[in-house]
Write a protein that holds these residues in place. Structure first.
Motif, PDB file in Angstrom:
ATOM      1  N   SER A 147      44.223  35.736 -61.927  1.00  0.00           N
ATOM      2  CA  SER A 147      44.311  36.113 -60.523  1.00  0.00           C
ATOM      3  C   SER A 147      42.903  36.064 -59.920  1.00  0.00           C
ATOM      4  O   SER A 147      41.921  36.456 -60.555  1.00  0.00           O
ATOM      5  CB  SER A 147      44.935  37.495 -60.368  1.00  0.00           C
ATOM      6  N   THR A 165      42.244  41.118 -60.409  1.00  0.00           N
ATOM      7  CA  THR A 165      43.141  42.213 -60.776  1.00  0.00           C
ATOM      8  C   THR A 165      43.771  41.830 -62.104  1.00  0.00           C
ATOM      9  O   THR A 165      43.763  40.667 -62.491  1.00  0.00           O
ATOM     10  CB  THR A 165      44.254  42.416 -59.738  1.00  0.00           C
ATOM     11  N   ILE A 198      46.702  41.029 -64.802  1.00  0.00           N
ATOM     12  CA  ILE A 198      48.001  40.369 -64.690  1.00  0.00           C
ATOM     13  C   ILE A 198      49.057  41.475 -64.660  1.00  0.00           C
ATOM     14  O   ILE A 198      49.223  42.227 -65.615  1.00  0.00           O
ATOM     15  CB  ILE A 198      48.231  39.402 -65.871  1.00  0.00           C
ATOM     16  N   SER A 199      49.670  41.617 -63.525  1.00  0.00           N
ATOM     17  CA  SER A 199      50.598  42.725 -63.303  1.00  0.00           C
ATOM     18  C   SER A 199      52.009  42.196 -63.122  1.00  0.00           C
ATOM     19  O   SER A 199      52.206  40.987 -62.984  1.00  0.00           O
ATOM     20  CB  SER A 199      50.199  43.447 -62.020  1.00  0.00           C
ATOM     21  N   GLU A 218      53.685  42.371 -60.518  1.00  0.00           N
ATOM     22  CA  GLU A 218      53.758  41.707 -59.213  1.00  0.00           C
ATOM     23  C   GLU A 218      53.269  40.264 -59.317  1.00  0.00           C
ATOM     24  O   GLU A 218      53.876  39.350 -58.779  1.00  0.00           O
ATOM     25  CB  GLU A 218      52.917  42.465 -58.154  1.00  0.00           C
ATOM     26  N   ASN A 219      52.142  40.099 -60.035  1.00  0.00           N
ATOM     27  CA  ASN A 219      51.624  38.739 -60.211  1.00  0.00           C
ATOM     28  C   ASN A 219      52.598  37.876 -61.004  1.00  0.00           C
ATOM     29  O   ASN A 219      52.820  36.704 -60.689  1.00  0.00           O
ATOM     30  CB  ASN A 219      50.295  38.762 -60.970  1.00  0.00           C
ATOM     31  N   ILE A 247      54.401  34.219 -60.267  1.00  0.00           N
ATOM     32  CA  ILE A 247      54.261  33.055 -61.162  1.00  0.00           C
ATOM     33  C   ILE A 247      55.633  32.571 -61.641  1.00  0.00           C
ATOM     34  O   ILE A 247      55.946  31.376 -61.592  1.00  0.00           O
ATOM     35  CB  ILE A 247      53.352  33.404 -62.377  1.00  0.00           C
ATOM     36  N   LEU A 255      50.787  28.115 -55.965  1.00  0.00           N
ATOM     37  CA  LEU A 255      50.016  29.209 -56.566  1.00  0.00           C
ATOM     38  C   LEU A 255      48.498  29.099 -56.416  1.00  0.00           C
ATOM     39  O   LEU A 255      47.771  30.052 -56.696  1.00  0.00           O
ATOM     40  CB  LEU A 255      50.351  29.314 -58.063  1.00  0.00           C
ATOM     41  N   GLN A 261      46.365  31.911 -54.753  1.00  0.00           N
ATOM     42  CA  GLN A 261      46.309  33.250 -55.336  1.00  0.00           C
ATOM     43  C   GLN A 261      45.714  33.283 -56.736  1.00  0.00           C
ATOM     44  O   GLN A 261      45.200  34.303 -57.174  1.00  0.00           O
ATOM     45  CB  GLN A 261      47.752  33.784 -55.362  1.00  0.00           C
ATOM     46  N   PHE A 262      45.829  32.132 -57.443  1.00  0.00           N
ATOM     47  CA  PHE A 262      45.394  32.122 -58.837  1.00  0.00           C
ATOM     48  C   PHE A 262      44.436  30.968 -59.126  1.00  0.00           C
ATOM     49  O   PHE A 262      44.523  29.910 -58.497  1.00  0.00           O
ATOM     50  CB  PHE A 262      46.608  31.960 -59.777  1.00  0.00           C
TER      51      PHE A 262
END
Ligand code: ASP
Ligand code: MG
Length: 437
Positions: A327, A331, A333-334, A336-337, A341, A380, A383-384
């Motif tokens: 990310s 942050t 890797i949650s 939400e992430n 993905i 993506l 964001q990533f």
């Protein structure tokens, strides 16, 4: 033929119809079956026809020249028929020729309508399906020369949705159609030949069920018609613990449970299409895997059975790609992430074969497709930070032991590995690039 005689389903893959000698051999196998009840035959496209059609379609879509490729494909079909011509009378020869004339002319017409302005996958299905249309008409005519055999168009029997290239079956409608239409045909002739891999939508468009999907077709037919058994005729002696093209000293399983087979197919064992087993398991229809080179040999029976620990199975998937996501705002890797993905992977229709996460990055191993990867990156990229390696292989050892891991990993640089109670998996650079082509 007695009305109540149980139905058998035979599936012949591309290798078993790849040339004149193979088709003669198929005819011999069908002859051996003799009058032992009705027989429903599912055929794949001849040899590498599906790959050739994929190439022709891509060219048409990208507005490249495809005539030489199409001519080569047509010559291959017609030459095979010519080689077989001495085997049969002029009526059969004429029927085969008519089949090719009509089907190639329909294919040419369909190709002329391909447009980059319309969806790729939908048009893909309309073109790539021609391999099975050609082979099934051909095989039906060849068989009909010696005993009555009818051709059936499974696009009107297997009803699917519009999930192009991996269409999902409408089981109720399909069962209804098959039960209404096939028994009378089978009763009339004893043998019906149809296409693997294909289905049709409510509006009459052709769909395909996923590459190598003819096995699945055989299972759909067997399930809906309550067949006694399905036999898949292959160029190997049965279900083996590894693909002999890549592994020495393979071992055949004389019998194996549905469950084990589903898992092997899931990990990529190429012998059976992964969706094939479930419908058969539900109805407890045995699946026989037999060698068309040695039809009298035992092969493998896949059915409801208990067995002890099996020898380790080695499964290799090539053409893999390892994608890692970090990310951008650092942050972790949650959930939400991950949701984002996974959503993007599903949208790009990239299937995850293996995944692993760490605090700030998440990696997945998928089939490599530049087209799908582009789609993924487009969604993506903002964001990533995304890195990927291509030209990789994924190996799975099912029912592993220390020796089998040692044997397979020796001398390889593992980019990612994972172990569960029964399976050991790793991703590495391809060492078989030539063999894998
Ligand atoms: N002809 C199709 C393919 O090559 C389907 C099959 O062979 O099962 O993928
Ligand atoms: Mg095939």
């Amino acid at each position: 033929m007695q009305e109540s005689a149980p139905l058998k389903v035979y599936k012949f893959g591309g290798a078993s119809v790849k040339d004149a000698a193979a088709i003669r051999n198929l005819r011999h196998i069908v002859q051996q079956h003799g009058g032992h009840g009705p027989l429903l035959i599912v055929v794949s496209a001849m040899g590498k026809t599906t790959n050739a059609l994929e190439d022709i379609f891509r060219r048409a879509y990208e507005q490249e020249e495809y005539t030489p490729q199409l001519e080569r494909l047509e010559a291959f079909h017609r030459e095979t028929a010519r080689e077989l011509a001495p085997d049969f009378g002029s009526t059969t020869a004429a029927a085969i020729e008519q089949g090719f004339d009509e089907t190639f002319s329909a294919l040419r017409h369909q190709l002329s309508t391909v447009s980059a302005a319309r969806e790729y996958d939908e048009q893909y299905d309309q073109i790539v399906s021609f391999g099975e249309l050609l082979s099934s008409r051909f095989v039906a005519a060849v068989l009909n020369d010696q005993q009555p055999a009818r051709w059936a168009d499974c696009r009107t029997l297997i009803r699917t949705d519009e999930n192009w290239r991996e269409a999902r079956v409408d089981w109720d409608l399909t069962a209804e159609k098959l039960r209404a239409e096939l028994p009378p045909l089978l009763q009339e002739t004893g043998i019906v030949v149809t296409q693997g891999f294909l289905g049709g939508t409510a509006s009459g468009q052709t769909t395909t069920l996923g590459r190598e999907g003819s096995d699945y077709t055989a299972a759909i037919l067997a399930y809906c018609l309550n067949a006694e058994s399905v036999t898949i005729w292959k160029d190997v002696a049965g279900l083996l613990n590894a693909d002999p093209k890549f592994f020495p000293d393979t071992v055949r399983y004389p019998e194996i449970s549905y469950q084990e087979t589903i898992e092997m197919a899931y990990y990529g064992a190429s012998v059976i299409h992964p969706k094939t087993i479930k419908p058969l398991a539900v109805r407890r229809i045995p699946l026989l895997v037999k060698s068309f080179l040695d039809p009298g040999a035992e092969g493998t029976v896949i059915h409801d059975c208990r067995h002890g620990l099996l020898v380790p199975a080695f499964i290799r998937k090539d053409g893999q790609c390892l994608i890692s996501f970090e990310s951008k705002d650092l942050t972790f890797i949650s959930e939400e992430n991950l949701e984002v993905i996974f959503g993007a992977l599903a949208q790009a229709r990239l299937k995850i074969h293996l995944m692993q996460n760490s605090a700030i990055s998440f990696s997945v191993c998928t089939d490599f497709s530049s087209y799908r990867l582009e789609k993924l990156l487009a969604v993506l990229r903002e964001q990533f930070t995304i890195h990927y390696n291509t030209g990789l292989e994924l190996y799975t050892i099912k029912n592993y032991d220390a020796e089998s891991i040692q044997r397979l990993t020796a001398g390889r640089e593992l980019l990612l590995e994972q172990r569960s109670r029964q399976t050991f998996q790793f991703v590495c650079r391809s060492s078989h690039q030539e063999a894998a082509q």
